[in-house]
Motif scaffolding. Sequence first.
Motif, PDB file in Angstrom:
ATOM      1  N   ASP A   8      68.923   3.109  39.363  1.00 17.07           N
ATOM      2  CA  ASP A   8      68.759   1.663  39.445  1.00 17.07           C
ATOM      3  C   ASP A   8      67.869   1.261  40.617  1.00 17.07           C
ATOM      4  O   ASP A   8      67.478   0.112  40.727  1.00 17.07           O
ATOM      5  CB  ASP A   8      70.111   0.970  39.513  1.00 17.07           C
ATOM      6  CG  ASP A   8      70.974   1.466  40.652  1.00 17.07           C
ATOM      7  OD1 ASP A   8      72.015   0.857  40.906  1.00 17.07           O
ATOM      8  OD2 ASP A   8      70.599   2.469  41.281  1.00 17.07           O
ATOM      9  N   ASN A  11      61.688   1.422  40.174  1.00 12.65           N
ATOM     10  CA  ASN A  11      60.942   0.412  39.432  1.00 12.65           C
ATOM     11  C   ASN A  11      59.779   1.127  38.767  1.00 12.65           C
ATOM     12  O   ASN A  11      58.680   1.173  39.303  1.00 12.65           O
ATOM     13  CB  ASN A  11      60.443  -0.703  40.350  1.00 12.65           C
ATOM     14  CG  ASN A  11      61.549  -1.637  40.756  1.00 12.65           C
ATOM     15  OD1 ASN A  11      62.330  -2.063  39.909  1.00 12.65           O
ATOM     16  ND2 ASN A  11      61.627  -1.946  42.027  1.00 12.65           N
ATOM     17  N   ALA A  28      60.004   3.104  27.417  1.00 11.09           N
ATOM     18  CA  ALA A  28      60.593   2.124  28.332  1.00 11.09           C
ATOM     19  C   ALA A  28      62.002   1.740  27.882  1.00 11.09           C
ATOM     20  O   ALA A  28      62.925   1.665  28.698  1.00 11.09           O
ATOM     21  CB  ALA A  28      59.702   0.881  28.427  1.00 11.09           C
ATOM     22  N   GLU A  29      62.166   1.517  26.580  1.00 15.67           N
ATOM     23  CA  GLU A  29      63.497   1.182  26.060  1.00 15.67           C
ATOM     24  C   GLU A  29      64.493   2.307  26.319  1.00 15.67           C
ATOM     25  O   GLU A  29      65.631   2.065  26.724  1.00 15.67           O
ATOM     26  CB  GLU A  29      63.430   0.916  24.559  1.00 15.67           C
ATOM     27  CG  GLU A  29      62.870  -0.413  24.187  1.00 15.67           C
ATOM     28  CD  GLU A  29      63.045  -0.674  22.705  1.00 15.67           C
ATOM     29  OE1 GLU A  29      63.758  -1.636  22.388  1.00 15.67           O
ATOM     30  OE2 GLU A  29      62.492   0.096  21.888  1.00 15.67           O
ATOM     31  N   GLN A  32      65.377   2.454  30.034  1.00 12.87           N
ATOM     32  CA  GLN A  32      66.260   1.344  30.384  1.00 12.87           C
ATOM     33  C   GLN A  32      67.684   1.619  29.907  1.00 12.87           C
ATOM     34  O   GLN A  32      68.643   1.356  30.625  1.00 12.87           O
ATOM     35  CB  GLN A  32      65.754   0.031  29.782  1.00 12.87           C
ATOM     36  CG  GLN A  32      64.574  -0.541  30.518  1.00 12.87           C
ATOM     37  CD  GLN A  32      64.060  -1.808  29.870  1.00 12.87           C
ATOM     38  OE1 GLN A  32      63.915  -1.887  28.651  1.00 12.87           O
ATOM     39  NE2 GLN A  32      63.762  -2.804  30.684  1.00 12.87           N
ATOM     40  N   GLY A  37      65.284   1.646  36.144  1.00  8.41           N
ATOM     41  CA  GLY A  37      64.667   0.341  36.338  1.00  8.41           C
ATOM     42  C   GLY A  37      63.233   0.361  35.834  1.00  8.41           C
ATOM     43  O   GLY A  37      62.398   1.054  36.386  1.00  8.41           O
ATOM     44  N   MET A  38      62.987  -0.361  34.771  1.00  8.32           N
ATOM     45  CA  MET A  38      61.636  -0.457  34.213  1.00  8.32           C
ATOM     46  C   MET A  38      61.051  -1.795  34.642  1.00  8.32           C
ATOM     47  O   MET A  38      61.603  -2.837  34.323  1.00  8.32           O
ATOM     48  CB  MET A  38      61.668  -0.381  32.690  1.00  8.32           C
ATOM     49  CG  MET A  38      61.961   1.000  32.144  1.00  8.32           C
ATOM     50  SD  MET A  38      60.774   2.244  32.664  1.00  8.32           S
ATOM     51  CE  MET A  38      59.221   1.481  32.249  1.00  8.32           C
ATOM     52  N   LYS A  39      59.929  -1.747  35.340  1.00  7.33           N
ATOM     53  CA  LYS A  39      59.352  -2.972  35.876  1.00  7.33           C
ATOM     54  C   LYS A  39      58.157  -3.472  35.073  1.00  7.33           C
ATOM     55  O   LYS A  39      58.055  -4.657  34.785  1.00  7.33           O
ATOM     56  CB  LYS A  39      58.942  -2.744  37.329  1.00  7.33           C
ATOM     57  CG  LYS A  39      58.462  -3.984  38.031  1.00  7.33           C
ATOM     58  CD  LYS A  39      58.195  -3.704  39.492  1.00  7.33           C
ATOM     59  CE  LYS A  39      57.737  -4.975  40.182  1.00  7.33           C
ATOM     60  NZ  LYS A  39      57.444  -4.761  41.584  1.00  7.33           N
ATOM     61  N   PHE A  83      61.861  -6.273  26.266  1.00  7.05           N
ATOM     62  CA  PHE A  83      61.408  -5.885  27.599  1.00  7.05           C
ATOM     63  C   PHE A  83      60.991  -7.115  28.408  1.00  7.05           C
ATOM     64  O   PHE A  83      61.392  -7.290  29.559  1.00  7.05           O
ATOM     65  CB  PHE A  83      60.236  -4.896  27.483  1.00  7.05           C
ATOM     66  CG  PHE A  83      59.709  -4.423  28.807  1.00  7.05           C
ATOM     67  CD1 PHE A  83      60.361  -3.418  29.503  1.00  7.05           C
ATOM     68  CD2 PHE A  83      58.566  -4.979  29.349  1.00  7.05           C
ATOM     69  CE1 PHE A  83      59.884  -2.978  30.732  1.00  7.05           C
ATOM     70  CE2 PHE A  83      58.079  -4.540  30.575  1.00  7.05           C
ATOM     71  CZ  PHE A  83      58.740  -3.540  31.268  1.00  7.05           C
ATOM     72  N   GLY A  88      60.874  -7.769  32.349  1.00  9.39           N
ATOM     73  CA  GLY A  88      59.760  -6.846  32.523  1.00  9.39           C
ATOM     74  C   GLY A  88      58.434  -7.578  32.499  1.00  9.39           C
ATOM     75  O   GLY A  88      58.288  -8.609  31.851  1.00  9.39           O
TER      76      GLY A  88
END
Length: 166
Positions: A8, A11, A28-29, A32, A37-39, A83, A88
Amino acid sequence: MVEQGEADKLNLSIVGNSMGGHIAIRVAERLQAEGFGMKKLVLTSPAAYSSNAENKHFGPEFSAALREGGLETSPALSGLQRFIEGGGQVMLSWVESDRPIPQAVKDAYDSVVGSTLQSGELVNMQSYLGVEHNFRAMGTDPKDNIVNPLVRDHGMDQMAEFLVNS
């Protein structure tokens, strides 16, 4: 991999071009869902195809599934919407002439982005003139694969700025 407790704190950002754009959204999915943490996502001329095509081997079977349509079931489009709505940030860019990516795919991405922009989410839209798919110089023989370095470098600068500053 990173320990779950550290996930967590990250990023992460992913960059995808063409089919890699569809894959970037799906990755990305997945990240997550695993607590990472996907920024940001940077998508250049991203492909989108049906969930049916996603499960086909690349080649004639995949091409046939693309011709069947079903863009409305694309996991990339719904994944991109989730997202963005989840906070995001996205840089979405298109080139002037993009034969591999049908107009319907561009329209579908623009629709997703347009629906999220109304709710105030951050999306950076770019258009690169004078180039075809993969930043190839317009009007050149595709087999020569001559890249337009000015547009390519400008695009890379914009992507780097987005990843670092936004």
